[in-house]
Structure formats: structure tokens, C-alpha cells
Scaffold this motif. Structure first.
Motif, short mmCIF file in Angstrom:
data_model
loop_
_atom_site.label_atom_id
_atom_site.label_comp_id
_atom_site.label_asym_id
_atom_site.label_seq_id
_atom_site.Cartn_x
_atom_site.Cartn_y
_atom_site.Cartn_z
N GLU A 61 89.46 -23.10 -21.32
CA GLU A 61 88.85 -22.35 -22.42
C GLU A 61 87.64 -21.57 -21.95
O GLU A 61 87.36 -20.46 -22.43
CB GLU A 61 88.47 -23.31 -23.54
N THR A 62 86.90 -22.13 -20.99
CA THR A 62 85.73 -21.45 -20.45
C THR A 62 86.13 -20.26 -19.58
O THR A 62 85.35 -19.31 -19.43
CB THR A 62 84.88 -22.43 -19.62
N GLY A 63 87.33 -20.32 -19.00
CA GLY A 63 87.78 -19.24 -18.14
C GLY A 63 88.15 -19.66 -16.74
O GLY A 63 88.61 -18.85 -15.93
N PHE A 64 87.97 -20.94 -16.42
CA PHE A 64 88.28 -21.44 -15.09
C PHE A 64 89.78 -21.63 -14.89
O PHE A 64 90.52 -21.91 -15.83
CB PHE A 64 87.59 -22.79 -14.85
N SER A 65 90.19 -21.53 -13.64
CA SER A 65 91.53 -21.88 -13.22
C SER A 65 91.44 -23.18 -12.42
O SER A 65 90.75 -23.23 -11.40
CB SER A 65 92.13 -20.77 -12.35
N LEU A 66 92.11 -24.23 -12.90
CA LEU A 66 92.07 -25.54 -12.23
C LEU A 66 93.02 -25.51 -11.04
O LEU A 66 94.23 -25.32 -11.21
CB LEU A 66 92.44 -26.64 -13.21
N SER A 67 92.47 -25.73 -9.85
CA SER A 67 93.27 -25.66 -8.62
C SER A 67 93.88 -27.00 -8.24
O SER A 67 95.08 -27.11 -8.00
CB SER A 67 92.40 -25.14 -7.47
N THR A 68 93.03 -28.03 -8.18
CA THR A 68 93.52 -29.35 -7.79
C THR A 68 92.55 -30.42 -8.29
O THR A 68 91.43 -30.10 -8.71
CB THR A 68 93.67 -29.46 -6.26
N ILE A 69 92.99 -31.67 -8.26
CA ILE A 69 92.15 -32.80 -8.63
C ILE A 69 92.23 -33.84 -7.51
O ILE A 69 93.33 -34.24 -7.12
CB ILE A 69 92.59 -33.45 -9.95
N ALA A 70 91.07 -34.24 -6.99
CA ALA A 70 91.02 -35.31 -5.99
C ALA A 70 90.63 -36.61 -6.67
O ALA A 70 89.91 -36.62 -7.67
CB ALA A 70 90.01 -34.96 -4.89
N GLY A 71 91.11 -37.73 -6.10
CA GLY A 71 90.90 -39.03 -6.73
C GLY A 71 89.76 -39.84 -6.15
O GLY A 71 89.41 -40.90 -6.69
N ASP A 72 89.16 -39.33 -5.06
CA ASP A 72 88.02 -40.02 -4.46
C ASP A 72 87.29 -39.04 -3.55
O ASP A 72 87.69 -37.89 -3.40
CB ASP A 72 88.45 -41.28 -3.69
N TYR A 73 86.19 -39.52 -2.93
CA TYR A 73 85.38 -38.62 -2.12
C TYR A 73 86.00 -38.30 -0.76
O TYR A 73 85.51 -37.44 -0.04
CB TYR A 73 83.98 -39.22 -1.94
N GLU A 74 87.09 -38.98 -0.41
CA GLU A 74 87.83 -38.65 0.79
C GLU A 74 88.88 -37.57 0.54
O GLU A 74 89.54 -37.12 1.47
CB GLU A 74 88.52 -39.90 1.36
N GLY A 75 89.07 -37.19 -0.72
CA GLY A 75 90.01 -36.13 -1.05
C GLY A 75 91.42 -36.59 -1.31
O GLY A 75 92.35 -35.77 -1.31
N SER A 76 91.64 -37.88 -1.54
CA SER A 76 92.98 -38.39 -1.83
C SER A 76 93.52 -37.75 -3.10
O SER A 76 92.77 -37.47 -4.03
CB SER A 76 92.95 -39.91 -2.00
N PRO A 77 94.84 -37.52 -3.17
CA PRO A 77 95.43 -36.95 -4.39
C PRO A 77 95.12 -37.85 -5.59
O PRO A 77 95.12 -39.07 -5.49
CB PRO A 77 96.93 -36.92 -4.09
N PHE A 78 94.88 -37.21 -6.72
CA PHE A 78 94.55 -37.95 -7.95
C PHE A 78 95.76 -38.69 -8.48
O PHE A 78 96.84 -38.11 -8.64
CB PHE A 78 94.02 -36.98 -9.01
N GLU A 79 95.58 -40.00 -8.74
CA GLU A 79 96.60 -40.81 -9.39
C GLU A 79 95.95 -41.47 -10.60
O GLU A 79 94.98 -42.24 -10.46
CB GLU A 79 97.14 -41.87 -8.43
N ALA A 80 96.51 -41.21 -11.77
CA ALA A 80 95.84 -41.56 -13.01
C ALA A 80 95.48 -43.04 -13.14
O ALA A 80 94.45 -43.39 -13.69
CB ALA A 80 96.69 -41.13 -14.20
N THR A 81 96.33 -43.91 -12.62
CA THR A 81 96.10 -45.34 -12.84
C THR A 81 95.23 -46.00 -11.77
O THR A 81 94.69 -47.08 -12.01
CB THR A 81 97.43 -46.11 -12.92
N VAL A 82 95.08 -45.37 -10.62
CA VAL A 82 94.38 -46.05 -9.52
C VAL A 82 93.18 -45.29 -8.96
O VAL A 82 92.33 -45.90 -8.30
CB VAL A 82 95.36 -46.38 -8.37
N SER A 83 93.08 -44.00 -9.19
CA SER A 83 91.99 -43.23 -8.59
C SER A 83 90.67 -43.53 -9.30
O SER A 83 90.60 -43.43 -10.54
CB SER A 83 92.27 -41.73 -8.68
N PRO A 84 89.61 -43.87 -8.58
CA PRO A 84 88.32 -44.17 -9.23
C PRO A 84 87.61 -42.92 -9.75
O PRO A 84 86.88 -42.99 -10.73
CB PRO A 84 87.51 -44.84 -8.12
#
Length: 256
Positions: free
Chosen positions: A224-247
Motif C-alpha cells: 500500500e505504501t508503494g514498496f515491492s516485496l522481494s524476499t523474506i529471510a528467516g534469520d540473520y544468516e539469511g535462511s529462507p523464511f519458514e512460517a513455523t520455525v523461523s525466529p
């Protein structure tokens, strides 16, 4: 010792108290280095000459991340509301002969226009305010501050993981201070009540309260603000986001 009983303004008092850094001393430079490496890699800004990339660190605190960007040679501005934390950042920058511009204002009042290639908002420094509209205002301020093609990295708690792993009560030592922490997840906010007891049995109370956003809701707000979401990381090491386990839920967004 006196504390605050006003949760709506908790960040103004707590972040300006010397005990804050003592309680969170475990947030160290190694963690900041890993986080920044991930950000630069996933945005591919590490492929550009450092001096050509301008960075804004919102809610920079004592400067952990801002100073690491500066050590790497980036042009860095750190902003925070706390005079105490900004002074700590200034001292650390001076000790390391680092060039960092430090500014002090409410994140809702950032006035920069198309100045930065990268804006970072790290370690759950979003969602402080009572109304969702105020968080939307922060997103708009970030959007305005970015150049076209600039990146915004917003680091939030993953609410699903938080709900599964929430510890309602804990007690620990921070130096000679006894720290009791009570946590609750209610009405879309994670609230932590902190009771600090000195060796002389004096007590100080603080409250932290942050709005928790589901992935779909924050993604919609960014769009809504105008951003394009590129990716989501699940931790500070850059692991792919997993809804149930990523902190963490590190959202990498771009301004068109």
C-alpha cells in the motif's frame, strides 16, 4: 529507584536509561556483522563501491549496525529518539575513528527526501505505537527517504514462532542486577514487563510493548505504501523464511 507506569510512552524512558544497554549486552558485534553481511548480500549492494551507497539506520540505538556499515566504508546516517543511546554511538564512533552522521528525532518525523540507497530498521524496532496508522506513517517516511530503486529492510519477530516459543516468565542476572521478565501476547501485541532489582533491593519497573504483524498484514502495508516485496529471510544468516520455525521475519523491499 522509580519506573514508568505508562506503556504508551515506554520507549521514551526505557531506551534513554543506562540499564537498557546493561540488560541487552548480549547483542554483540558478531551478530551485527552477520546481519549486515546478509543484508548486503541479498540486496546485492555488496557489488557496488561502498562509498557510493548511502545507508539510514532507523532506531539505531547505540549504533551496533550503523557503526558496522561505517567500518565497511558505507556513507551512514543513524537516527534514534534516545539522547543517551546516541551519545553512546557517538563515543563508539569517535573511538573507532568512524564517520557516522547521527540524528535524533521520532521515526514518524523523518524528513529526508530521496537521499538513501538503503534503509534498515532492525531488531524489532517497528510497531511501537498505539495506532496502526502511525506505523503506516513510518513506512511512508522510509519510502520518501529512499532513492528510486532503493532498498528497505524491515526486521520483525515472526509471530507464529513467537506464539510457539513464548516464555511467560524468566529471571536472570545482568551484572549485579536481578532481572525478572513477564511476557504476554495479547490483542496483537507482545508485552514484556521488566523488574530490575539492585543489590540493595531497590526496584525499577519498565514495560516494552510492540505490535506484532502477521506476514500477510505487513506485506499488504508495504504494498500500500508503494514498496515491492522481494524476499523474506528467516534469520540473520539469511535462511529462507519458514512460517513455523523461523525466529525472524526480515522483509526485503524495494522502492520502484
Amino acid at each position: 529507584m522509580q519506573g514508568t507506569e505508562n506503556p504508551s510512552a515506554w520507549f521514551e524512558e526505557w531506551f534513554n536509561h543506562p540499564f537498557y544497554l546493561q540488560l541487552y549486552s548480549h547483542r554483540n558485534r558478531d551478530e551485527a556483522e552477520r546481519c549486515i553481511h546478509t543484508i548486503l548480500s541479498l540486496t546485492e549492494l555488496d557489488r557496488k563501491p561502498c562509498h557510493s551507497v548511502s545507508v539510514l539506520d532507523i532506531a539505531c540505538g547505540a549504533g551496533r549496525h550503523a557503526l558496522e556499515f561505517a567500518r565497511l566504508g558505507y556513507t551512514v546516517t543513524g537516527n534514534d529518539l534516545s539522547p543517551f543511546l546516541l551519545e553512546e554511538a557517538r563515543k563508539e564512533a569517535a573511538n573507532g575513528c568512524l564517520n557516522v552522521q547521527l540524528t535524533g528525532c521520532d521515526m514518524r518525523e523523518i524528513k529526508e527526501q530521496e537521499r538513501f540507497d538503503l534503509v534498515v530498521q532492525l531488531f524489532t524496532s517497528f510497531g511501537y505505537f498505539t495506532a496502526k496508522e502511525e506505523d503506516m506513517l513510518v513506512l511512508q517516511r522510509v519510502f520518501d527517504a529512499l532513492k528510486s530503486g532503493g532498498w528497505y529492510v524491515l526486521d520483525l519477530i515472526n509471530p507464529i514462532h513467537l506464539e510457539r516459543t513464548l516464555v511467560p516468565h524468566s529471571c536472570r542476572m545482568a551484572g549485579d542486577l536481578t532481572v525478572n521478565e513477564e511476557r504476554s501476547l495479547e490483542n496483537g501485541r507482545i508485552t514484556k514487563t521488566i523488574t530490575i532489582t539492585s543489590p540493595a533491593e531497590e526496584r525499577l519497573n519498565f514495560t516494552e510493548s510492540v505490535r506484532v504483524y502477521a506476514r500477510e498484514e505487513i506485506a499488504s502495508m508495504l504494498s500500500e505504501t508503494g514498496f515491492s516485496l522481494s524476499t523474506i529471510a528467516g534469520d540473520y544468516e539469511g535462511s529462507p523464511f519458514e512460517a513455523t520455525v523461523s525466529p525472524r521475519m526480515m522483509l526485503f523491499c524495494r522502492k520502484p
